[in-house]
Write a protein that holds these residues in place. Structure first.
Motif, mmCIF file in Angstrom:
data_model
loop_
_atom_site.group_PDB
_atom_site.id
_atom_site.type_symbol
_atom_site.label_atom_id
_atom_site.label_comp_id
_atom_site.label_asym_id
_atom_site.label_seq_id
_atom_site.Cartn_x
_atom_site.Cartn_y
_atom_site.Cartn_z
ATOM 1 N N ALA A 16 -13.881 -31.999 30.026
ATOM 2 C CA ALA A 16 -14.687 -31.400 28.838
ATOM 3 C C ALA A 16 -15.265 -32.156 27.982
ATOM 4 C CB ALA A 16 -14.202 -30.065 28.298
ATOM 5 N N PRO A 17 -14.452 -32.974 27.418
ATOM 6 C CA PRO A 17 -15.122 -33.901 26.305
ATOM 7 C C PRO A 17 -16.052 -35.030 26.801
ATOM 8 C CG PRO A 17 -12.532 -33.876 26.121
ATOM 9 C CD PRO A 17 -12.940 -33.219 27.450
ATOM 10 N N ASN B 168 -16.475 -29.145 21.909
ATOM 11 C CA ASN B 168 -15.845 -30.224 22.841
ATOM 12 C C ASN B 168 -16.002 -31.567 22.285
ATOM 13 O OD1 ASN B 168 -14.281 -28.600 24.576
ATOM 14 N ND2 ASN B 168 -16.300 -27.863 25.665
#
Length: 243
Positions: free
Chosen positions: A46-47, A104
């Protein structure tokens, strides 16, 4: 002269250069990396996906600002000749990508995020997008632009440098004024060419550059004269007869 007078055409090389560079080297690379990250299993991606989507949004911001209505390509396996989207649709796409990425994105700053997209970089891109929203969509978004700027300012993580020239040193990675820097490296990331395209041909010999200077971008006299004689920014420029 055509660039200065805003009378350029599609045949001017710099416009073809930026179109190709932003799509091929920028957006296509982001799409490829997003595709590769999404195929990973058992890893929190996600990041990384948030950074890539926000970086891709920055490329699209440059496109919407330079060209207006453009193709939106957000799939690495997408069509090779996509249809052009109206400028308003491109604006909506950029805004959506940034807003969806922000949860995120890291709020960390400093050397670990120098040259990377963090939360405040996304806010900066949004601020620039909103600042020109009336041109892009027909509807002004002044308050949204102000809110995005205030988010950055009120974070307390960025400040104007007390030394104006500190932002232009060879290593400016410690500057609190830079929201997103471009990290160049003599071996791994060459390409810093400002000293080449902003200097007269003869200055290559004066300063001992191995690469040729291009006699390119320089101040217009009328703009230079807007600086007071005692302005430290003016006196830090290269001007006057050179020997």
């Amino acid at each position: 002269h055509r660039l200065h007078r805003h009378t350029w055409s599609a045949e001017d090389n710099c416009f073809n250069h930026w179109w190709t560079n932003i799509y091929a080297n920028g957006i296509s690379t982001c799409n490829r990396l997003i595709y590769e990250f999404e195929s990973l299993e058992g890893v929190d991606v996600a990041p990384a996906l948030a950074e890539l989507r926000a970086l891709r949004a920055l490329y699209y911001y440059w496109l919407i600002d330079k060209y207006g209505n453009i193709p939106i390509v957000d799939d690495f396996n997408g069509p090779s000749k996509p249809f052009t989207s109206p400028r308003k649709d491109v604006y909506d796409f950029i805004e959506k990508e940034l807003l969806e990425s922000m949860p995120n994105l890291s709020k960390e700053t400093g050397i670990a995020f120098y040259g990377r997209i963090n939360y405040y970089t996304a806010q900066m891109i949004l601020a620039k997008l909103y600042l020109n929203a009336q041109v892009y969509t027909g509807t002004e978004q002044w308050q949204k632009a102000m809110d995005a700027c205030d988010t950055i300012i009120n974070s307390g993580k960025y400040n104007l440098s007390a030394d104006f020239f500190a932002n232009f040193q060879a290593d400016a990675s410690g500057s609190q004024e830079i929201i997103m820097g471009v990290p160049y490296d003599q071996i791994e990331a060459p390409g810093f060419e400002i000293h080449l395209f902003s200097l007269h041909y003869s200055l290559q010999q004066k300063y001992g550059f191995t690469s040729a200077t291009w006699n390119g971008i320089c101040f217009q006299e009328s703009f230079f004269n807007l600086f007071a004689a005692n302005d430290i920014r003016r006196n830090g420029m290269l001007f006057g007869p050179q020997f």
